[in-house]
Design a protein around this motif. Structure first.
Motif, PDB file in Angstrom:
ATOM      1  N   VAL A 175      -5.352  -4.780  -5.979  1.00  0.00           N
ATOM      2  CA  VAL A 175      -4.724  -5.053  -4.689  1.00  0.00           C
ATOM      3  C   VAL A 175      -5.640  -4.716  -3.514  1.00  0.00           C
ATOM      4  O   VAL A 175      -5.744  -5.483  -2.550  1.00  0.00           O
ATOM      5  CB  VAL A 175      -3.404  -4.258  -4.561  1.00  0.00           C
ATOM      6  N   LEU A 176      -6.306  -3.568  -3.586  1.00  0.00           N
ATOM      7  CA  LEU A 176      -7.058  -3.055  -2.444  1.00  0.00           C
ATOM      8  C   LEU A 176      -8.556  -3.313  -2.523  1.00  0.00           C
ATOM      9  O   LEU A 176      -9.243  -3.294  -1.492  1.00  0.00           O
ATOM     10  CB  LEU A 176      -6.819  -1.545  -2.298  1.00  0.00           C
ATOM     11  N   GLY A 177      -9.069  -3.507  -3.734  1.00  0.00           N
ATOM     12  CA  GLY A 177     -10.503  -3.721  -3.902  1.00  0.00           C
ATOM     13  C   GLY A 177     -11.250  -2.432  -4.179  1.00  0.00           C
ATOM     14  O   GLY A 177     -10.792  -1.332  -3.844  1.00  0.00           O
ATOM     15  N   GLU A 178     -12.416  -2.566  -4.792  1.00  0.00           N
ATOM     16  CA  GLU A 178     -13.206  -1.410  -5.224  1.00  0.00           C
ATOM     17  C   GLU A 178     -13.653  -0.511  -4.076  1.00  0.00           C
ATOM     18  O   GLU A 178     -13.880   0.685  -4.265  1.00  0.00           O
ATOM     19  CB  GLU A 178     -14.444  -1.875  -5.998  1.00  0.00           C
ATOM     20  N   GLU A 179     -13.798  -1.078  -2.881  1.00  0.00           N
ATOM     21  CA  GLU A 179     -14.365  -0.322  -1.767  1.00  0.00           C
ATOM     22  C   GLU A 179     -13.323   0.442  -0.958  1.00  0.00           C
ATOM     23  O   GLU A 179     -13.671   1.156  -0.016  1.00  0.00           O
ATOM     24  CB  GLU A 179     -15.123  -1.268  -0.826  1.00  0.00           C
ATOM     25  N   HIS A 180     -12.056   0.316  -1.313  1.00  0.00           N
ATOM     26  CA  HIS A 180     -11.019   1.005  -0.538  1.00  0.00           C
ATOM     27  C   HIS A 180     -11.138   2.514  -0.730  1.00  0.00           C
ATOM     28  O   HIS A 180     -11.416   2.994  -1.841  1.00  0.00           O
ATOM     29  CB  HIS A 180      -9.630   0.529  -0.992  1.00  0.00           C
ATOM     30  N   PRO A 186       0.799  -1.236   0.000  1.00  0.00           N
ATOM     31  CA  PRO A 186       0.000   0.000   0.000  1.00  0.00           C
ATOM     32  C   PRO A 186       0.827   1.280   0.000  1.00  0.00           C
ATOM     33  O   PRO A 186       0.433   2.272  -0.627  1.00  0.00           O
ATOM     34  CB  PRO A 186      -0.828  -0.125   1.289  1.00  0.00           C
ATOM     35  N   LEU A 187       1.981   1.283   0.692  1.00  0.00           N
ATOM     36  CA  LEU A 187       2.802   2.492   0.695  1.00  0.00           C
ATOM     37  C   LEU A 187       3.459   2.735  -0.653  1.00  0.00           C
ATOM     38  O   LEU A 187       3.681   3.884  -1.048  1.00  0.00           O
ATOM     39  CB  LEU A 187       3.866   2.402   1.796  1.00  0.00           C
ATOM     40  N   VAL A 188       3.757   1.677  -1.390  1.00  0.00           N
ATOM     41  CA  VAL A 188       4.282   1.834  -2.746  1.00  0.00           C
ATOM     42  C   VAL A 188       3.195   2.421  -3.648  1.00  0.00           C
ATOM     43  O   VAL A 188       3.457   3.337  -4.452  1.00  0.00           O
ATOM     44  CB  VAL A 188       4.791   0.489  -3.300  1.00  0.00           C
ATOM     45  N   LEU A 189       1.978   1.929  -3.506  1.00  0.00           N
ATOM     46  CA  LEU A 189       0.866   2.470  -4.287  1.00  0.00           C
ATOM     47  C   LEU A 189       0.639   3.943  -3.942  1.00  0.00           C
ATOM     48  O   LEU A 189       0.379   4.762  -4.831  1.00  0.00           O
ATOM     49  CB  LEU A 189      -0.396   1.650  -4.033  1.00  0.00           C
ATOM     50  N   ASP A 190       0.744   4.289  -2.668  1.00  0.00           N
ATOM     51  CA  ASP A 190       0.594   5.689  -2.267  1.00  0.00           C
ATOM     52  C   ASP A 190       1.728   6.556  -2.812  1.00  0.00           C
ATOM     53  O   ASP A 190       1.528   7.732  -3.124  1.00  0.00           O
ATOM     54  CB  ASP A 190       0.544   5.809  -0.740  1.00  0.00           C
ATOM     55  N   THR A 191       2.940   5.992  -2.914  1.00  0.00           N
ATOM     56  CA  THR A 191       4.055   6.742  -3.482  1.00  0.00           C
ATOM     57  C   THR A 191       3.805   7.001  -4.970  1.00  0.00           C
ATOM     58  O   THR A 191       4.113   8.085  -5.483  1.00  0.00           O
ATOM     59  CB  THR A 191       5.382   5.976  -3.297  1.00  0.00           C
ATOM     60  N   LEU A 244      -4.865   3.082 -11.024  1.00  0.00           N
ATOM     61  CA  LEU A 244      -6.231   2.658 -10.707  1.00  0.00           C
ATOM     62  C   LEU A 244      -6.382   1.155 -10.889  1.00  0.00           C
ATOM     63  O   LEU A 244      -6.950   0.462 -10.029  1.00  0.00           O
ATOM     64  CB  LEU A 244      -7.235   3.399 -11.583  1.00  0.00           C
ATOM     65  N   SER A 245      -5.863   0.641 -11.992  1.00  0.00           N
ATOM     66  CA  SER A 245      -5.949  -0.799 -12.247  1.00  0.00           C
ATOM     67  C   SER A 245      -5.280  -1.595 -11.135  1.00  0.00           C
ATOM     68  O   SER A 245      -5.836  -2.589 -10.628  1.00  0.00           O
ATOM     69  CB  SER A 245      -5.293  -1.109 -13.596  1.00  0.00           C
TER      70      SER A 245
END
Length: 279
Positions: free
Chosen positions: A123-128, A87-92, A117-118
């Motif tokens: 990884v996190l799901g649509e509801e994140h 998740p922190l890589v995605l946030d970066t 987005l893809s």
């Protein structure tokens, strides 16, 4: 059990609660999540620390064009350390998309959000809660052809003197989340800081009600945070909603109303060129 013993136990619990509250207020690390400890660990590596500081310094001194490259390297370093789906890589990568937009690469920002987005949905799901952030900015940059970004808000501290009346009597748990937001901000985790500060806003709404000055100024800070965190579309929406409420509560010429209108105009990119950057 006699009355005296009940009273003694009650007083003991009360004293313990106050002590816990005091410690939480003084030590925001008590509520740090896994992401916070990873960033603390990253600080121990000189190369990673210097790279993060370089990326942040360039971006926060309005030099986004030169911040793109260190942000790209930071993504690569964190992918090697934590894995591409962390998740922190995605946030970066979310931060990198914002820096591309601030550097004037509107098309590149749109492409980055599209790829992100893809991966986030997978990884996190649509509801994140990150998914609406990415979706609204993807839509925003797809339809934006040219944008002149204003200077990022200088937010060494998330709140100024206007908050003093609220801060004095702030409940401990709210104060802790505010301190945590400040810690994350200094670490360069703007996305995590927004997440923490959303809890502060929610608690103040409950405590003060939607039309109180404390809440209105907190919402202004929240919009500024979204802008610097790269959620330009979310910031614009927040400024627009706040402006309507400022006009309703204080009228069109109140200084808070005028400042909110100014910030909205700035972040729409309509307030005119490089003079905004102090150059």
């Amino acid at each position: 059990m006699d009355l005296k013993r009940w009273i003694a136990m009650g007083l003991g619990v009360l004293a313990d609660s106050r002590e816990v509250g005091r410690l939480l207020k003084q030590h925001p690390d008590r509520v740090r999540a896994g992401r916070d400890w990873l960033l603390v660990e990253e600080e121990q590596d000189n190369d990673s620390r210097e790279l993060r500081h370089l990326a942040l310094w360039r971006r926060r001194t309005w030099n986004a064009a030169d911040a793109v490259e260190p942000y790209e390297r930071l993504v690569a370093v964190r992918e090697r350390a934590w894995g591409a789906d962390h998740p922190l890589v995605l946030d970066t990568r979310l931060g990198l998309a914002a820096v591309r937009a601030e550097a004037g690469d509107v098309a590149g920002a749109g492409t980055t959000y599209e790829h992100l987005l893809s991966d986030m949905v997978r990884v996190l799901g649509e509801e994140h809660p990150r998914i609406p952030w990415v979706r609204r900015n993807l839509a925003h940059w797809r339809k934006t052809k040219h944008w002149v970004p204003p200077p990022l808000p200088r937010m060494n501290d998330l709140e100024g003197r206007a908050r003093e009346d609220a801060l004095r009597d702030e409940p401990h748990d709210t104060a802790v989340m505010r301190h945590l937001a400040q810690v994350r901000w200094r670490q360069g985790d703007e996305v995590g800081a927004v997440e923490a500060y959303e809890h502060v806003l929610a608690e103040r709404l409950r405590a003060w009600g939607p039309d109180h000055d404390v809440v209105l100024v907190t919402r202004l800070t929240m919009a500024d945070m979204r802008a610097e965190a790269g959620d330009v579309a979310g910031a614009l929406e927040a400024y627009e909603n706040l402006l309507a409420d400022m006009v309703r509560v204080h009228g069109p010429e109140h200084r808070g109303t005028r400042w909110t209108r100014h910030k909205l105009t700035q972040w729409r990119g309509l307030s005119g060129g490089s003079s905004l950057h102090g150059r």
